[in-house]
Scaffold this motif. Structure first.
Motif, PDB file in Angstrom:
ATOM      1  N   SER A  35       0.829  -1.207   0.000  1.00  0.00           N
ATOM      2  CA  SER A  35       0.000   0.000   0.000  1.00  0.00           C
ATOM      3  C   SER A  35       0.858   1.249   0.000  1.00  0.00           C
ATOM      4  O   SER A  35       2.039   1.215   0.357  1.00  0.00           O
ATOM      5  CB  SER A  35      -0.908   0.021   1.230  1.00  0.00           C
ATOM      6  N   ARG A  36       0.232   2.354  -0.408  1.00  0.00           N
ATOM      7  CA  ARG A  36       0.883   3.667  -0.331  1.00  0.00           C
ATOM      8  C   ARG A  36      -0.143   4.679   0.150  1.00  0.00           C
ATOM      9  O   ARG A  36      -1.212   4.821  -0.435  1.00  0.00           O
ATOM     10  CB  ARG A  36       1.453   4.089  -1.672  1.00  0.00           C
ATOM     11  N   LEU A  37       0.199   5.386   1.224  1.00  0.00           N
ATOM     12  CA  LEU A  37      -0.659   6.387   1.839  1.00  0.00           C
ATOM     13  C   LEU A  37       0.091   7.706   1.913  1.00  0.00           C
ATOM     14  O   LEU A  37       1.253   7.740   2.323  1.00  0.00           O
ATOM     15  CB  LEU A  37      -1.059   5.958   3.258  1.00  0.00           C
ATOM     16  N   GLN A  38      -0.587   8.797   1.548  1.00  0.00           N
ATOM     17  CA  GLN A  38      -0.008  10.134   1.677  1.00  0.00           C
ATOM     18  C   GLN A  38      -0.836  10.951   2.663  1.00  0.00           C
ATOM     19  O   GLN A  38      -2.074  10.899   2.637  1.00  0.00           O
ATOM     20  CB  GLN A  38       0.026  10.853   0.332  1.00  0.00           C
TER      21      GLN A  38
ATOM     22  N   LEU B  20     -12.983   3.315   9.892  1.00  0.00           N
ATOM     23  CA  LEU B  20     -13.164   3.209   8.457  1.00  0.00           C
ATOM     24  C   LEU B  20     -12.129   2.282   7.853  1.00  0.00           C
ATOM     25  O   LEU B  20     -10.953   2.355   8.187  1.00  0.00           O
ATOM     26  CB  LEU B  20     -13.017   4.610   7.822  1.00  0.00           C
ATOM     27  N   VAL B  21     -12.560   1.400   6.962  1.00  0.00           N
ATOM     28  CA  VAL B  21     -11.667   0.509   6.232  1.00  0.00           C
ATOM     29  C   VAL B  21     -11.777   0.869   4.756  1.00  0.00           C
ATOM     30  O   VAL B  21     -12.881   0.937   4.220  1.00  0.00           O
ATOM     31  CB  VAL B  21     -12.049  -0.964   6.440  1.00  0.00           C
ATOM     32  N   CYS B  22     -10.658   1.120   4.089  1.00  0.00           N
ATOM     33  CA  CYS B  22     -10.654   1.407   2.656  1.00  0.00           C
ATOM     34  C   CYS B  22      -9.725   0.442   1.944  1.00  0.00           C
ATOM     35  O   CYS B  22      -8.643   0.152   2.425  1.00  0.00           O
ATOM     36  CB  CYS B  22     -10.139   2.832   2.391  1.00  0.00           C
ATOM     37  N   ARG B  23     -10.151   0.004   0.769  1.00  0.00           N
ATOM     38  CA  ARG B  23      -9.319  -0.882  -0.057  1.00  0.00           C
ATOM     39  C   ARG B  23      -9.439  -0.448  -1.506  1.00  0.00           C
ATOM     40  O   ARG B  23     -10.523  -0.163  -1.987  1.00  0.00           O
ATOM     41  CB  ARG B  23      -9.810  -2.321   0.028  1.00  0.00           C
ATOM     42  N   LEU B  24      -8.321  -0.431  -2.204  1.00  0.00           N
ATOM     43  CA  LEU B  24      -8.334  -0.289  -3.662  1.00  0.00           C
ATOM     44  C   LEU B  24      -8.091  -1.672  -4.212  1.00  0.00           C
ATOM     45  O   LEU B  24      -7.091  -2.302  -3.892  1.00  0.00           O
ATOM     46  CB  LEU B  24      -7.232   0.670  -4.131  1.00  0.00           C
TER      47      LEU B  24
ATOM     48  N   VAL C 161      -6.636  15.152   5.782  1.00  0.00           N
ATOM     49  CA  VAL C 161      -6.939  14.616   4.460  1.00  0.00           C
ATOM     50  C   VAL C 161      -5.856  13.606   4.106  1.00  0.00           C
ATOM     51  O   VAL C 161      -4.687  13.957   3.982  1.00  0.00           O
ATOM     52  CB  VAL C 161      -7.004  15.724   3.384  1.00  0.00           C
ATOM     53  N   LEU C 162      -6.264  12.355   3.996  1.00  0.00           N
ATOM     54  CA  LEU C 162      -5.355  11.273   3.637  1.00  0.00           C
ATOM     55  C   LEU C 162      -5.647  10.856   2.206  1.00  0.00           C
ATOM     56  O   LEU C 162      -6.786  10.909   1.756  1.00  0.00           O
ATOM     57  CB  LEU C 162      -5.554  10.087   4.573  1.00  0.00           C
ATOM     58  N   LYS C 163      -4.609  10.415   1.494  1.00  0.00           N
ATOM     59  CA  LYS C 163      -4.797   9.919   0.128  1.00  0.00           C
ATOM     60  C   LYS C 163      -4.270   8.494   0.061  1.00  0.00           C
ATOM     61  O   LYS C 163      -3.071   8.261   0.260  1.00  0.00           O
ATOM     62  CB  LYS C 163      -4.067  10.776  -0.886  1.00  0.00           C
ATOM     63  N   LEU C 164      -5.176   7.549  -0.183  1.00  0.00           N
ATOM     64  CA  LEU C 164      -4.782   6.157  -0.380  1.00  0.00           C
ATOM     65  C   LEU C 164      -4.483   5.993  -1.867  1.00  0.00           C
ATOM     66  O   LEU C 164      -5.386   5.968  -2.689  1.00  0.00           O
ATOM     67  CB  LEU C 164      -5.898   5.215   0.071  1.00  0.00           C
ATOM     68  N   ILE C 165      -3.215   5.900  -2.193  1.00  0.00           N
ATOM     69  CA  ILE C 165      -2.781   5.825  -3.586  1.00  0.00           C
ATOM     70  C   ILE C 165      -2.851   4.397  -4.094  1.00  0.00           C
ATOM     71  O   ILE C 165      -3.166   4.155  -5.257  1.00  0.00           O
ATOM     72  CB  ILE C 165      -1.348   6.401  -3.718  1.00  0.00           C
ATOM     73  N   GLN C 166      -2.580   3.460  -3.208  1.00  0.00           N
ATOM     74  CA  GLN C 166      -2.576   2.043  -3.576  1.00  0.00           C
ATOM     75  C   GLN C 166      -2.822   1.217  -2.326  1.00  0.00           C
ATOM     76  O   GLN C 166      -2.380   1.578  -1.246  1.00  0.00           O
ATOM     77  CB  GLN C 166      -1.204   1.682  -4.162  1.00  0.00           C
ATOM     78  N   GLY C 167      -3.539   0.110  -2.466  1.00  0.00           N
ATOM     79  CA  GLY C 167      -3.664  -0.842  -1.381  1.00  0.00           C
ATOM     80  C   GLY C 167      -4.847  -0.622  -0.461  1.00  0.00           C
ATOM     81  O   GLY C 167      -5.928  -0.269  -0.902  1.00  0.00           O
ATOM     82  N   ALA C 168      -4.606  -0.824   0.844  1.00  0.00           N
ATOM     83  CA  ALA C 168      -5.683  -0.798   1.827  1.00  0.00           C
ATOM     84  C   ALA C 168      -5.191  -0.167   3.127  1.00  0.00           C
ATOM     85  O   ALA C 168      -3.999  -0.186   3.433  1.00  0.00           O
ATOM     86  CB  ALA C 168      -6.179  -2.211   2.104  1.00  0.00           C
ATOM     87  N   LEU C 169      -6.148   0.380   3.875  1.00  0.00           N
ATOM     88  CA  LEU C 169      -5.838   0.909   5.195  1.00  0.00           C
ATOM     89  C   LEU C 169      -7.053   0.755   6.081  1.00  0.00           C
ATOM     90  O   LEU C 169      -8.165   0.540   5.611  1.00  0.00           O
ATOM     91  CB  LEU C 169      -5.418   2.386   5.123  1.00  0.00           C
ATOM     92  N   ARG C 170      -6.786   0.874   7.356  1.00  0.00           N
ATOM     93  CA  ARG C 170      -7.850   0.921   8.353  1.00  0.00           C
ATOM     94  C   ARG C 170      -7.537   2.102   9.248  1.00  0.00           C
ATOM     95  O   ARG C 170      -6.385   2.296   9.648  1.00  0.00           O
ATOM     96  CB  ARG C 170      -7.892  -0.361   9.162  1.00  0.00           C
TER      97      ARG C 170
ATOM     98  N   THR D  68      -9.196   8.562  -2.578  1.00  0.00           N
ATOM     99  CA  THR D  68      -8.597   7.477  -3.351  1.00  0.00           C
ATOM    100  C   THR D  68      -8.489   7.899  -4.798  1.00  0.00           C
ATOM    101  O   THR D  68      -9.223   8.762  -5.277  1.00  0.00           O
ATOM    102  CB  THR D  68      -9.446   6.196  -3.265  1.00  0.00           C
ATOM    103  N   LEU D  69      -7.538   7.294  -5.494  1.00  0.00           N
ATOM    104  CA  LEU D  69      -7.431   7.507  -6.926  1.00  0.00           C
ATOM    105  C   LEU D  69      -8.524   6.694  -7.590  1.00  0.00           C
ATOM    106  O   LEU D  69      -8.913   5.631  -7.112  1.00  0.00           O
ATOM    107  CB  LEU D  69      -6.065   7.041  -7.430  1.00  0.00           C
ATOM    108  N   THR D  70      -9.030   7.179  -8.682  1.00  0.00           N
ATOM    109  CA  THR D  70     -10.052   6.420  -9.397  1.00  0.00           C
ATOM    110  C   THR D  70      -9.577   6.141 -10.811  1.00  0.00           C
ATOM    111  O   THR D  70      -8.919   6.956 -11.440  1.00  0.00           O
ATOM    112  CB  THR D  70     -11.392   7.177  -9.459  1.00  0.00           C
ATOM    113  N   ALA D  71      -9.909   4.962 -11.287  1.00  0.00           N
ATOM    114  CA  ALA D  71      -9.597   4.559 -12.651  1.00  0.00           C
ATOM    115  C   ALA D  71     -10.557   3.459 -13.028  1.00  0.00           C
ATOM    116  O   ALA D  71     -11.129   2.784 -12.175  1.00  0.00           O
ATOM    117  CB  ALA D  71      -8.154   4.056 -12.748  1.00  0.00           C
ATOM    118  N   ARG D  72     -10.759   3.252 -14.305  1.00  0.00           N
ATOM    119  CA  ARG D  72     -11.710   2.243 -14.748  1.00  0.00           C
ATOM    120  C   ARG D  72     -11.340   0.839 -14.285  1.00  0.00           C
ATOM    121  O   ARG D  72     -12.201   0.024 -14.054  1.00  0.00           O
ATOM    122  CB  ARG D  72     -11.813   2.251 -16.265  1.00  0.00           C
TER     123      ARG D  72
END
Length: 140
Positions: free
Chosen positions: A70-73, A135-139, A90-99, A117-121
């Motif tokens: 993962s990568r978090l900024q 909160l749990v986030c996953r890309l 303000v956190l940015k989850l660039i890749q992966g997952a966080l809790r 989070t970044l968005t892409a198709r």
């Protein structure tokens, strides 16, 4: 002639625990191995390798667990006394997952705490509110 002083940038938080291989990318572009106790500032990023995890504690007592690969900024961070004007996390989850379990900012002003989070198709994003401030986030 008096010289103007620039106030020191306050740390957003620090690394509380590292397991496995992880790196800190400072906003100025330098990088170093993630280690317990390293202070993190607005603009810094944390990257975890395969099987690695990093736990971060922000100065408002927010806890963040960055999962493997993962990568978090920390995109923006300001803690003010008594929830003053401009307070935000303000956190940015660039890749992966966080809790994350929010601290004072998320509890006092929920709209001032966000995980972007970044968005892409080719990517899916899931967010689950486990409890009021967890909160749990996953890309994927």
């Amino acid at each position: 002639m008096a010289l103007a002083t620039v106030p020191a940038l306050a740390a957003a938080g620090y690394i509380q625990m590292v397991t496995g291989e992880a790196r800190v990318w400072e906003r100025g572009g330098s990088e170093r191995a993630a280690q317990n106790g390293i202070q993190l500032y607005e603009g810094d990023s944390v990257t975890t390798g395969s099987g690695a995890k990093v736990q971060i504690r922000l100065s408002d007592e927010t806890l963040i667990l960055v999962h493997p690969d993962s990568r978090l900024q920390i995109e923006a961070y300001l803690l003010t006394p008594n929830g003053g004007r401009g307070e935000r996390a303000v956190l940015k989850l660039i890749q992966g997952a966080l809790r994350t379990v929010t601290g004072m900012i998320g509890k006092r002003s929920p709209n001032n705490f966000s995980v972007n989070t970044l968005t892409a198709r080719s990517e899916e994003h899931t967010s689950e509110l486990q409890s009021h401030h967890d909160l749990v986030c996953r890309l994927l």
